[in-house]
Structure formats: C-alpha cells, structure tokens
Design an enzyme around this catalytic site. Structure first.
Site, PDB file in Angstrom:
ATOM      1  NE  ARG A 155       1.349  -2.133 -11.421  1.00 17.94           N
ATOM      2  CZ  ARG A 155       1.153  -1.160 -10.530  1.00 17.94           C
ATOM      3  NH1 ARG A 155      -0.018  -0.562 -10.445  1.00 17.94           N
ATOM      4  NH2 ARG A 155       2.118  -0.756  -9.745  1.00 17.94           N
TER       5      ARG A 155
ATOM      6  N   GLY B 247       4.569   2.649  -4.937  1.00 22.13           N
ATOM      7  CA  GLY B 247       3.582   2.993  -3.907  1.00 22.13           C
ATOM      8  C   GLY B 247       2.450   3.856  -4.437  1.00 22.13           C
ATOM      9  N   GLY B 248       1.891   3.460  -5.583  1.00 22.31           N
ATOM     10  CA  GLY B 248       0.754   4.185  -6.134  1.00 22.31           C
ATOM     11  C   GLY B 248       1.198   5.458  -6.818  1.00 22.31           C
TER      12      GLY B 248
ATOM     13  CB  CYS C 103      21.043  -7.872   4.580  1.00 20.62           C
ATOM     14  SG  CYS C 103      22.535  -7.135   5.166  1.00 20.62           S
TER      15      CYS C 103
HETATM   16  P1  NAD Z   1       0.856  -0.070  -6.271  1.00 21.49           P
HETATM   17  O1  NAD Z   1      -0.106   1.018  -6.497  1.00 21.49           O
HETATM   18  O2  NAD Z   1       2.054  -0.203  -7.145  1.00 21.49           O
HETATM   19  O3  NAD Z   1       0.086  -1.468  -6.363  1.00 21.49           O
HETATM   20  C1  NAD Z   1      -1.171  -1.682  -5.777  1.00 21.49           C
HETATM   21  C2  NAD Z   1      -1.876  -2.757  -6.567  1.00 21.49           C
HETATM   22  O4  NAD Z   1      -3.137  -3.008  -5.978  1.00 21.49           O
HETATM   23  C3  NAD Z   1      -2.146  -2.350  -8.016  1.00 21.49           C
HETATM   24  O5  NAD Z   1      -1.503  -3.261  -8.867  1.00 21.49           O
HETATM   25  C4  NAD Z   1      -3.651  -2.365  -8.138  1.00 21.49           C
HETATM   26  O6  NAD Z   1      -4.087  -2.822  -9.400  1.00 21.49           O
HETATM   27  C5  NAD Z   1      -4.036  -3.326  -7.027  1.00 21.49           C
HETATM   28  N1  NAD Z   1      -5.393  -3.167  -6.544  1.00 21.49           N
HETATM   29  C6  NAD Z   1      -6.030  -2.022  -6.161  1.00 21.49           C
HETATM   30  N2  NAD Z   1      -7.276  -2.290  -5.752  1.00 21.49           N
HETATM   31  C7  NAD Z   1      -7.435  -3.630  -5.866  1.00 21.49           C
HETATM   32  C8  NAD Z   1      -8.511  -4.504  -5.578  1.00 21.49           C
HETATM   33  N3  NAD Z   1      -9.667  -4.067  -5.100  1.00 21.49           N
HETATM   34  N4  NAD Z   1      -8.322  -5.833  -5.802  1.00 21.49           N
HETATM   35  C9  NAD Z   1      -7.162  -6.301  -6.315  1.00 21.49           C
HETATM   36  N5  NAD Z   1      -6.134  -5.509  -6.616  1.00 21.49           N
HETATM   37  C10 NAD Z   1      -6.257  -4.187  -6.382  1.00 21.49           C
HETATM   38  O7  NAD Z   1       1.297   0.014  -4.752  1.00 21.49           O
HETATM   39  P2  NAD Z   1       2.498  -0.779  -4.042  1.00 21.49           P
HETATM   40  O8  NAD Z   1       3.751  -0.025  -4.234  1.00 21.49           O
HETATM   41  O9  NAD Z   1       2.482  -2.214  -4.426  1.00 21.49           O
HETATM   42  O10 NAD Z   1       2.087  -0.622  -2.520  1.00 21.49           O
HETATM   43  C11 NAD Z   1       0.960  -1.335  -2.026  1.00 21.49           C
HETATM   44  C12 NAD Z   1       0.590  -0.868  -0.631  1.00 21.49           C
HETATM   45  O11 NAD Z   1       1.554  -1.322   0.304  1.00 21.49           O
HETATM   46  C13 NAD Z   1       0.554   0.645  -0.501  1.00 21.49           C
HETATM   47  O12 NAD Z   1      -0.534   1.007   0.307  1.00 21.49           O
HETATM   48  C14 NAD Z   1       1.843   0.979   0.168  1.00 21.49           C
HETATM   49  O13 NAD Z   1       1.782   2.188   0.867  1.00 21.49           O
HETATM   50  C15 NAD Z   1       2.006  -0.207   1.082  1.00 21.49           C
HETATM   51  N6  NAD Z   1       3.400  -0.464   1.436  1.00 21.49           N
HETATM   52  C16 NAD Z   1       3.677  -1.358   2.399  1.00 21.49           C
HETATM   53  C17 NAD Z   1       4.991  -1.635   2.744  1.00 21.49           C
HETATM   54  C18 NAD Z   1       5.356  -2.612   3.801  1.00 21.49           C
HETATM   55  O14 NAD Z   1       6.489  -2.714   4.193  1.00 21.49           O
HETATM   56  N7  NAD Z   1       4.460  -3.402   4.279  1.00 21.49           N
HETATM   57  C19 NAD Z   1       6.028  -0.990   2.103  1.00 21.49           C
HETATM   58  C20 NAD Z   1       5.715  -0.107   1.098  1.00 21.49           C
HETATM   59  C21 NAD Z   1       4.411   0.133   0.760  1.00 21.49           C
END
Ligand code: NAD
Length: 556
Positions: free
Chosen positions: A206, A57-58, A415
């Site tokens: 990534r 998550g970043g 699950c």
């Molecule tokens: P992360 O930081 O590991 O990955 C984010 C990715 O986005 C990176 O690989 C980065 O290179 C890419 N990125 C950033 N800007 C970009 C752009 N303009 N174009 C293309 N790629 C770009 O984060 P993560 O752990 O994968 O989490 C992603 C998001 O999802 C976070 O905001 C997190 O809080 C959220 N999240 C959602 C859920 C859910 O259930 N829906 C669960 C956990 C996290």
C-alpha cells in the site's frame, strides 16, 4: 460495436477502461455517462483491486460479480431515454418505464432492515451472493481516485490549522495510520498543508503504491529511520512525508516511549470493518489473511482488542498535547467494544472541522470529463477561477491541483462548493459543453459524505445540536429530491465509511451535455442538493444555516 467487441475492448475482467472521445457507444449521453463512469470506477488506475471489483474503502465494490458487470454494460448500451435500470446491491435486476428527465439508473446498495443491519448478517448474505458492500462512491459510480479524498483531507487539515495553529502547519508533525485507498491521500494533503507527516501501514504494497503516485515521499520498515527522518524535517519546517511499514499501535507506543508527541494525530486504517479491514496487532499480514478465512470470530476479537489498545495510545497522546481526532473510520466504536471505555473522549473530524461548511450547503462537489481529455478539466478550472474570484481557498486549491495531481482514469476535479455556487458552476459547465469549449459532456456529482445526504452518528452527524444524529429521514429526502429533480443516476446506500449499522446515505450524479434538458435538470438538482444541507442544519438549530436559509430564501 456489438456487445462482445465492446466487452473485449473495455471490460475484459479484470482489465477495465472507460471509452473516451465524443463518439457514443450507448444510445445517448444519458446512458453513455453512467456506462463510462461505471467502467472508470473499475479502471486499474482508479480502483484498488479490480479483480475483486473493489474500488476503495476496504471492500467497497462497483458491481456484485463479473456477470453483473457484463449485464450492467449490456443494459446501458441499449437503454432508451424513457427507461431506467434498477441495480440492487451491485446486480442489475430490471428496467422500469420512466421519462427523459428521470434518472437513467436507480441504485440501492447494502441496505438492510435496521434490526438485521450488522456485519455478521451482511457477510452471510454476501457469501450467499445476495449482496455487496457499496461504500459511498464505489457502488454509485462516482469515485474519482484519490483526488476526492485528497481534497477533503486537505480541507480538514487546513481547517485544523486555522483552528489551532494560526493557519499554518509548518514545523508541525502529523501522525496517522492507514495508507490505503483513502488513507493514502493523507501524506500529500498534509505536505500540501505544510506539515511533516509520518504514517504507518502494515502492508508495504500500500505504501509502495503511494510512492509510485508521489503521494508519499519516503518509505522504510525501520522505526528509527522513520523517526529520524521526520524529526529532522520537522526541525527544518520541511513538508516531507514518510511511510513506515508497521502496526499503527506499535508506532504510537514507540513514539510515546521516545516522548515524541505529534501536534496532530488521527487515523485512517480500515477500522470500519473489524474482519476484512483492520489488521490486529501482533500477527503478520499473511497470518491475518489466513485467520480471516479460518476463524472470523477469533479474528474479530483480536481486532477489537487491538483497536482498544490503539485508541488508548491515541488518548495518551491527546493527554500529552496532541490535537487528536477520529477520521471517519468508526475506530472509536470498535475500540469501545474492545474494552476502551473512554474511546469517545476525542471527537470526530466533522463536528471539529467540517460542520460549519455543511451549514452553508458546502461539500465535495466533483466533476469528470467524459472525453478523457485533461484539457477539458483545465478549461473548467479556468472558468471557475473566473466565476468565483472571491473564493481564494478554492482558487488556491485549483491552482495546486493542476500542478500536483496526476489524473487517474477519466480526468476529473473536485472542490468544495456550497448553496448557490454549485448551480452556478453547473450552468457554466453546461455552457462550456454547448459552445464546444469542452470537447464532450461532463458529469457532476459528489461524495455521499455531504451536507444533506447522510445520517452517520459517528461521523457526518456526530453530536448534532438537537440530538438528531441518527435520524435518517434526511438522506431519504435527499434521494427523493434528486430523483424528482432529474439527476442522471441516484443511489441510496447503507454502511459507507463507518460500516454496517452505522450510516445511511444518498448519492447523485447529473449529466452536463450542453442541452436545454441538462440546463433544466442542473437548475433543479444543483439547487435542491445543497439546499438539503441548509434545511438539515437549519432544522437542527445552527446559526450559520439559519443565515443561509434566509439568504437563499429557503425558509417556509
Ligand atoms: P483501505 O482498506 O484501502 O486501507 C486501509 C489500510 O489500513 C490498509 O492499507 C491496511 O493495510 C491498513 N491497516 C489495517 N490495519 C492496520 C493496522 N493495525 N496498522 C497499520 N495499518 C493498518 O481503506 P481506505 O479506503 O483507505 O479507507 C480507510 C478508512 O477510512 C475506512 O474505514 C473508510 O471507511 C474510512 N473513510 C474515511 C473517509 C473520510 O472522509 N474521513 C472517507 C472514506 C473512507
């Protein structure tokens, strides 16, 4: 083993590994369990960036700094059964006197008084070494690698298929951005659900990581190549996934120009953090890294403008027929700040697909085998399939998971189970440990993204029927119930998923070690925890929750 030998063997920064097997390092399984799960969160097979203690998550961390890591280990190795460790934003700060059924670790991460609860203030405190960002399961030591998000994403895509496409995504194109720690689960979840998938990530490393773990099938930096691959696959109803190295906005713009309108569109870039997460359009990754250090206000402005453009393109796709939803990264909020006034014209995934499950007390139930032996997980899979023959979706998931999922770190499983089911599963696991069918204790926990554990108005509690989206008494009540019930460690965090100022949420993990004490705690915790989801949604006026409240005698 003395402390130094233990640290050398399991915690030589940045090489972390959980001990495995059935021999204790700590004084009992009550403290061995959090110790193993803490180290497991930092294992390089599990964490995105162990060198920075970032799990997922970043910037979500397991501990504040290296010194805190060592101190947490030292305390857990010697903690008694009538003591509990206090962790404040990833730093161990003291021990309190408690009792054997009380949680062994009490964790509070990233919490700020509401009027100060924003990224700027948080970053200032972080720079001064006073805080860390705990995300949801990073700072609460129950992250289980990408399987957790894979199952949640699969659940969402299947619900979307049921709602819009007669249950099948065959021959449908699903497009998304972000293939990082969480977002990287999208390609495999999409293909498991039958779809053709195209995802953009600005960072090639990534995507390479997803290729290595077989979460994605193909990778390219050519738009034309990616487009042609997915169009061919879609035409043949092939569930193929493609990762394109690109800014997501640029990908959407090109697809629109070519009149390619995906059936489903979402996004999982790390938009929740406009400075250390999202990469603005038009600058290279390395320039972005420099600008983050040099000029954060400028970076943030560029990020917000890019998110506004990104969401405008998503709205255009929606108007041309794509089923479009926000995937829990707070993209719409920041796009609105960046100037896209209609950013909230598409909904979040929770009100669209997940809330009916929350009303039944259902959510991401997960468990890990502390032995490190995959056979222990297969034994639990078998027991659940036998115990819940009526739950066809769960059985289908468990069978596919066994075949397709490579374990990362300690073997684990997830699950979605609801009220009644979680307690039953916990007691079955306890019997498996008691009888020796499973070789060492198990821990049972869940994501903070659950039915009764979170207030997050742009995600889990978006559009509540009674308008109570921002009421955070519920996660606090959840924390208190799980503490009173005897979870083995509990946590309360701020800002998970959607960033500072936008969410508050609670976590719990309970040890299943085959003892009578565990049975008592399981009966309380795995009853109370899903009950909180039923209480919360019943109170907000949802009919399904009302029915479940009656069914489980929860009305007062
Ligand atoms: P992360 O930081 O590991 O990955 C984010 C990715 O986005 C990176 O690989 C980065 O290179 C890419 N990125 C950033 N800007 C970009 C752009 N303009 N174009 C293309 N790629 C770009 O984060 P993560 O752990 O994968 O989490 C992603 C998001 O999802 C976070 O905001 C997190 O809080 C959220 N999240 C959602 C859920 C859910 O259930 N829906 C669960 C956990 C996290």
């Amino acid at each position: 083993m003395d402390l130094n030998s233990f640290l050398n063997k399991y915690a030589k920064h940045p090489k972390y590994k959980s001990p495995v097997g059935s021999t204790l390092n700590a004084k009992s399984w009550l403290t061995e369990a959090p110790l193993r799960m803490f180290l497991n969160n930092l294992d390089s097979d599990v964490a995105e960036d162990p060198d920075s203690l970032v799990v997922y998550g970043g910037t979500g961390q397991a501990a504040r700094d290296k010194k805190s890591v060592e101190k947490i280990i030292e305390v857990l190795l010697t903690l008694e059964e009538d003591e509990s460790l206090l962790v404040q934003s990833g730093k161990p700060v003291g021990k309190v006197r408690t009792h054997a059924d009380a949680p062994r670790v009490l964790i509070a991460n990233s919490n700020l008084v509401p009027a100060w609860a924003n990224w700027d203030h948080f970053e200032k405190l972080k720079r001064e070494g006073l805080m860390m960002y705990g995300q949801m399961t990073a700072g609460s030591w129950i992250y289980i690698g990408t399987q957790g998000i894979l199952q949640g994403t699969y659940e969402t895509f299947i619900s979307c298929a049921n709602k819009h496409f007669d249950g099948s995504l065959k021959g449908k194109l699903l497009v998304s951005g972000g293939l990082g720690g969480m977002g990287g689960a999208q390609p495999l979840a999409a293909t498991m659900a039958g779809a053709t998938f195209l995802g953009a990530d600005i960072d090639p490393e990534r995507i390479e990581k997803r290729l290595k773990t077989r979460y994605i099938d193909k990778m390219t930096d050519s738009y034309v190549e990616a487009r042609d691959w997915v169009l061919k696959a879609k035409k043949r109803s092939m569930n193929v996934s493609v990762g394109l190295v690109s800014d997501i906005g640029d990908l959407l713009e090109k697809l629109l120009e070519d009149d390619i309108i995906p059936e489903i569109l979402t996004d999982q870039t790390s938009a929740h953090d406009p400075v250390f997460g999202y990469v603005p359009n038009g600058i290279s990754l390395s320039d972005a890294k420099c600008l983050r250090k040099k000029d954060q206000p400028k970076y943030k402005k560029l990020s917000l403008t890019s998110m506004a453009r990104h969401v405008s393109l998503m709205l255009e796709m929606k108007s041309r027929g794509s089923i479009t939803f926000d995937y829990g990264n707070n993209l719409r909020e920041f796009a609105k700040m960046g100037g896209e006034q209609d950013a909230f014209d598409f909904k979040g995934f929770v009100p669209e697909y997940i809330r009916p499950l929350f009303c039944e007390g259902k959510g991401p139930f997960r468990w890990a085998a502390l032995s490190g032996d995959p056979e222990d997980i297969y034994e639990t899979d078998k027991a659940l399939i036998e115990a819940f023959p009526e739950n066809k979706d769960m059985i289908k998931w468990l069978e596919q998971a066994k075949e397709k999922i490579q374990f990362q770190g300690l073997p684990c499983r997830i699950c979605w189970l609801g009220m009644g089911e979680r307690e039953k599963a916990g007691l079955i696991f306890n019997d498996l440990v008691r009888s020796g069918k499973v070789s060492a204790p198990i821990v049972v926990g869940r994501d903070h993204l659950d039915c009764g554990s979170v207030a997050s108005p742009n995600r889990e509690t978006e559009g509540m029927k009674d308008g109570s989206d921002a009421v955070s008494d519920w996660p606090l009540l959840n924390l208190m119930s799980n503490t009173a019930g005897g979870a083995t460690w509990v946590s309360f965090h701020h800002g998970g998923g959607v960033g500072m100022g936008y969410s508050q949420h609670a976590g719990m993990v309970v040890l299943v070690d085959g003892t009578d004490r565990a049975e008592r705690c399981i009966r309380r915790v795995l009853y109370n925890d899903p009950a909180m989801g039923v209480f919360r949604h019943n109170d907000a006026g949802y009919d399904i929750a009302k029915k479940h409240s009656k069914k489980f005698n929860l009305d007062i």
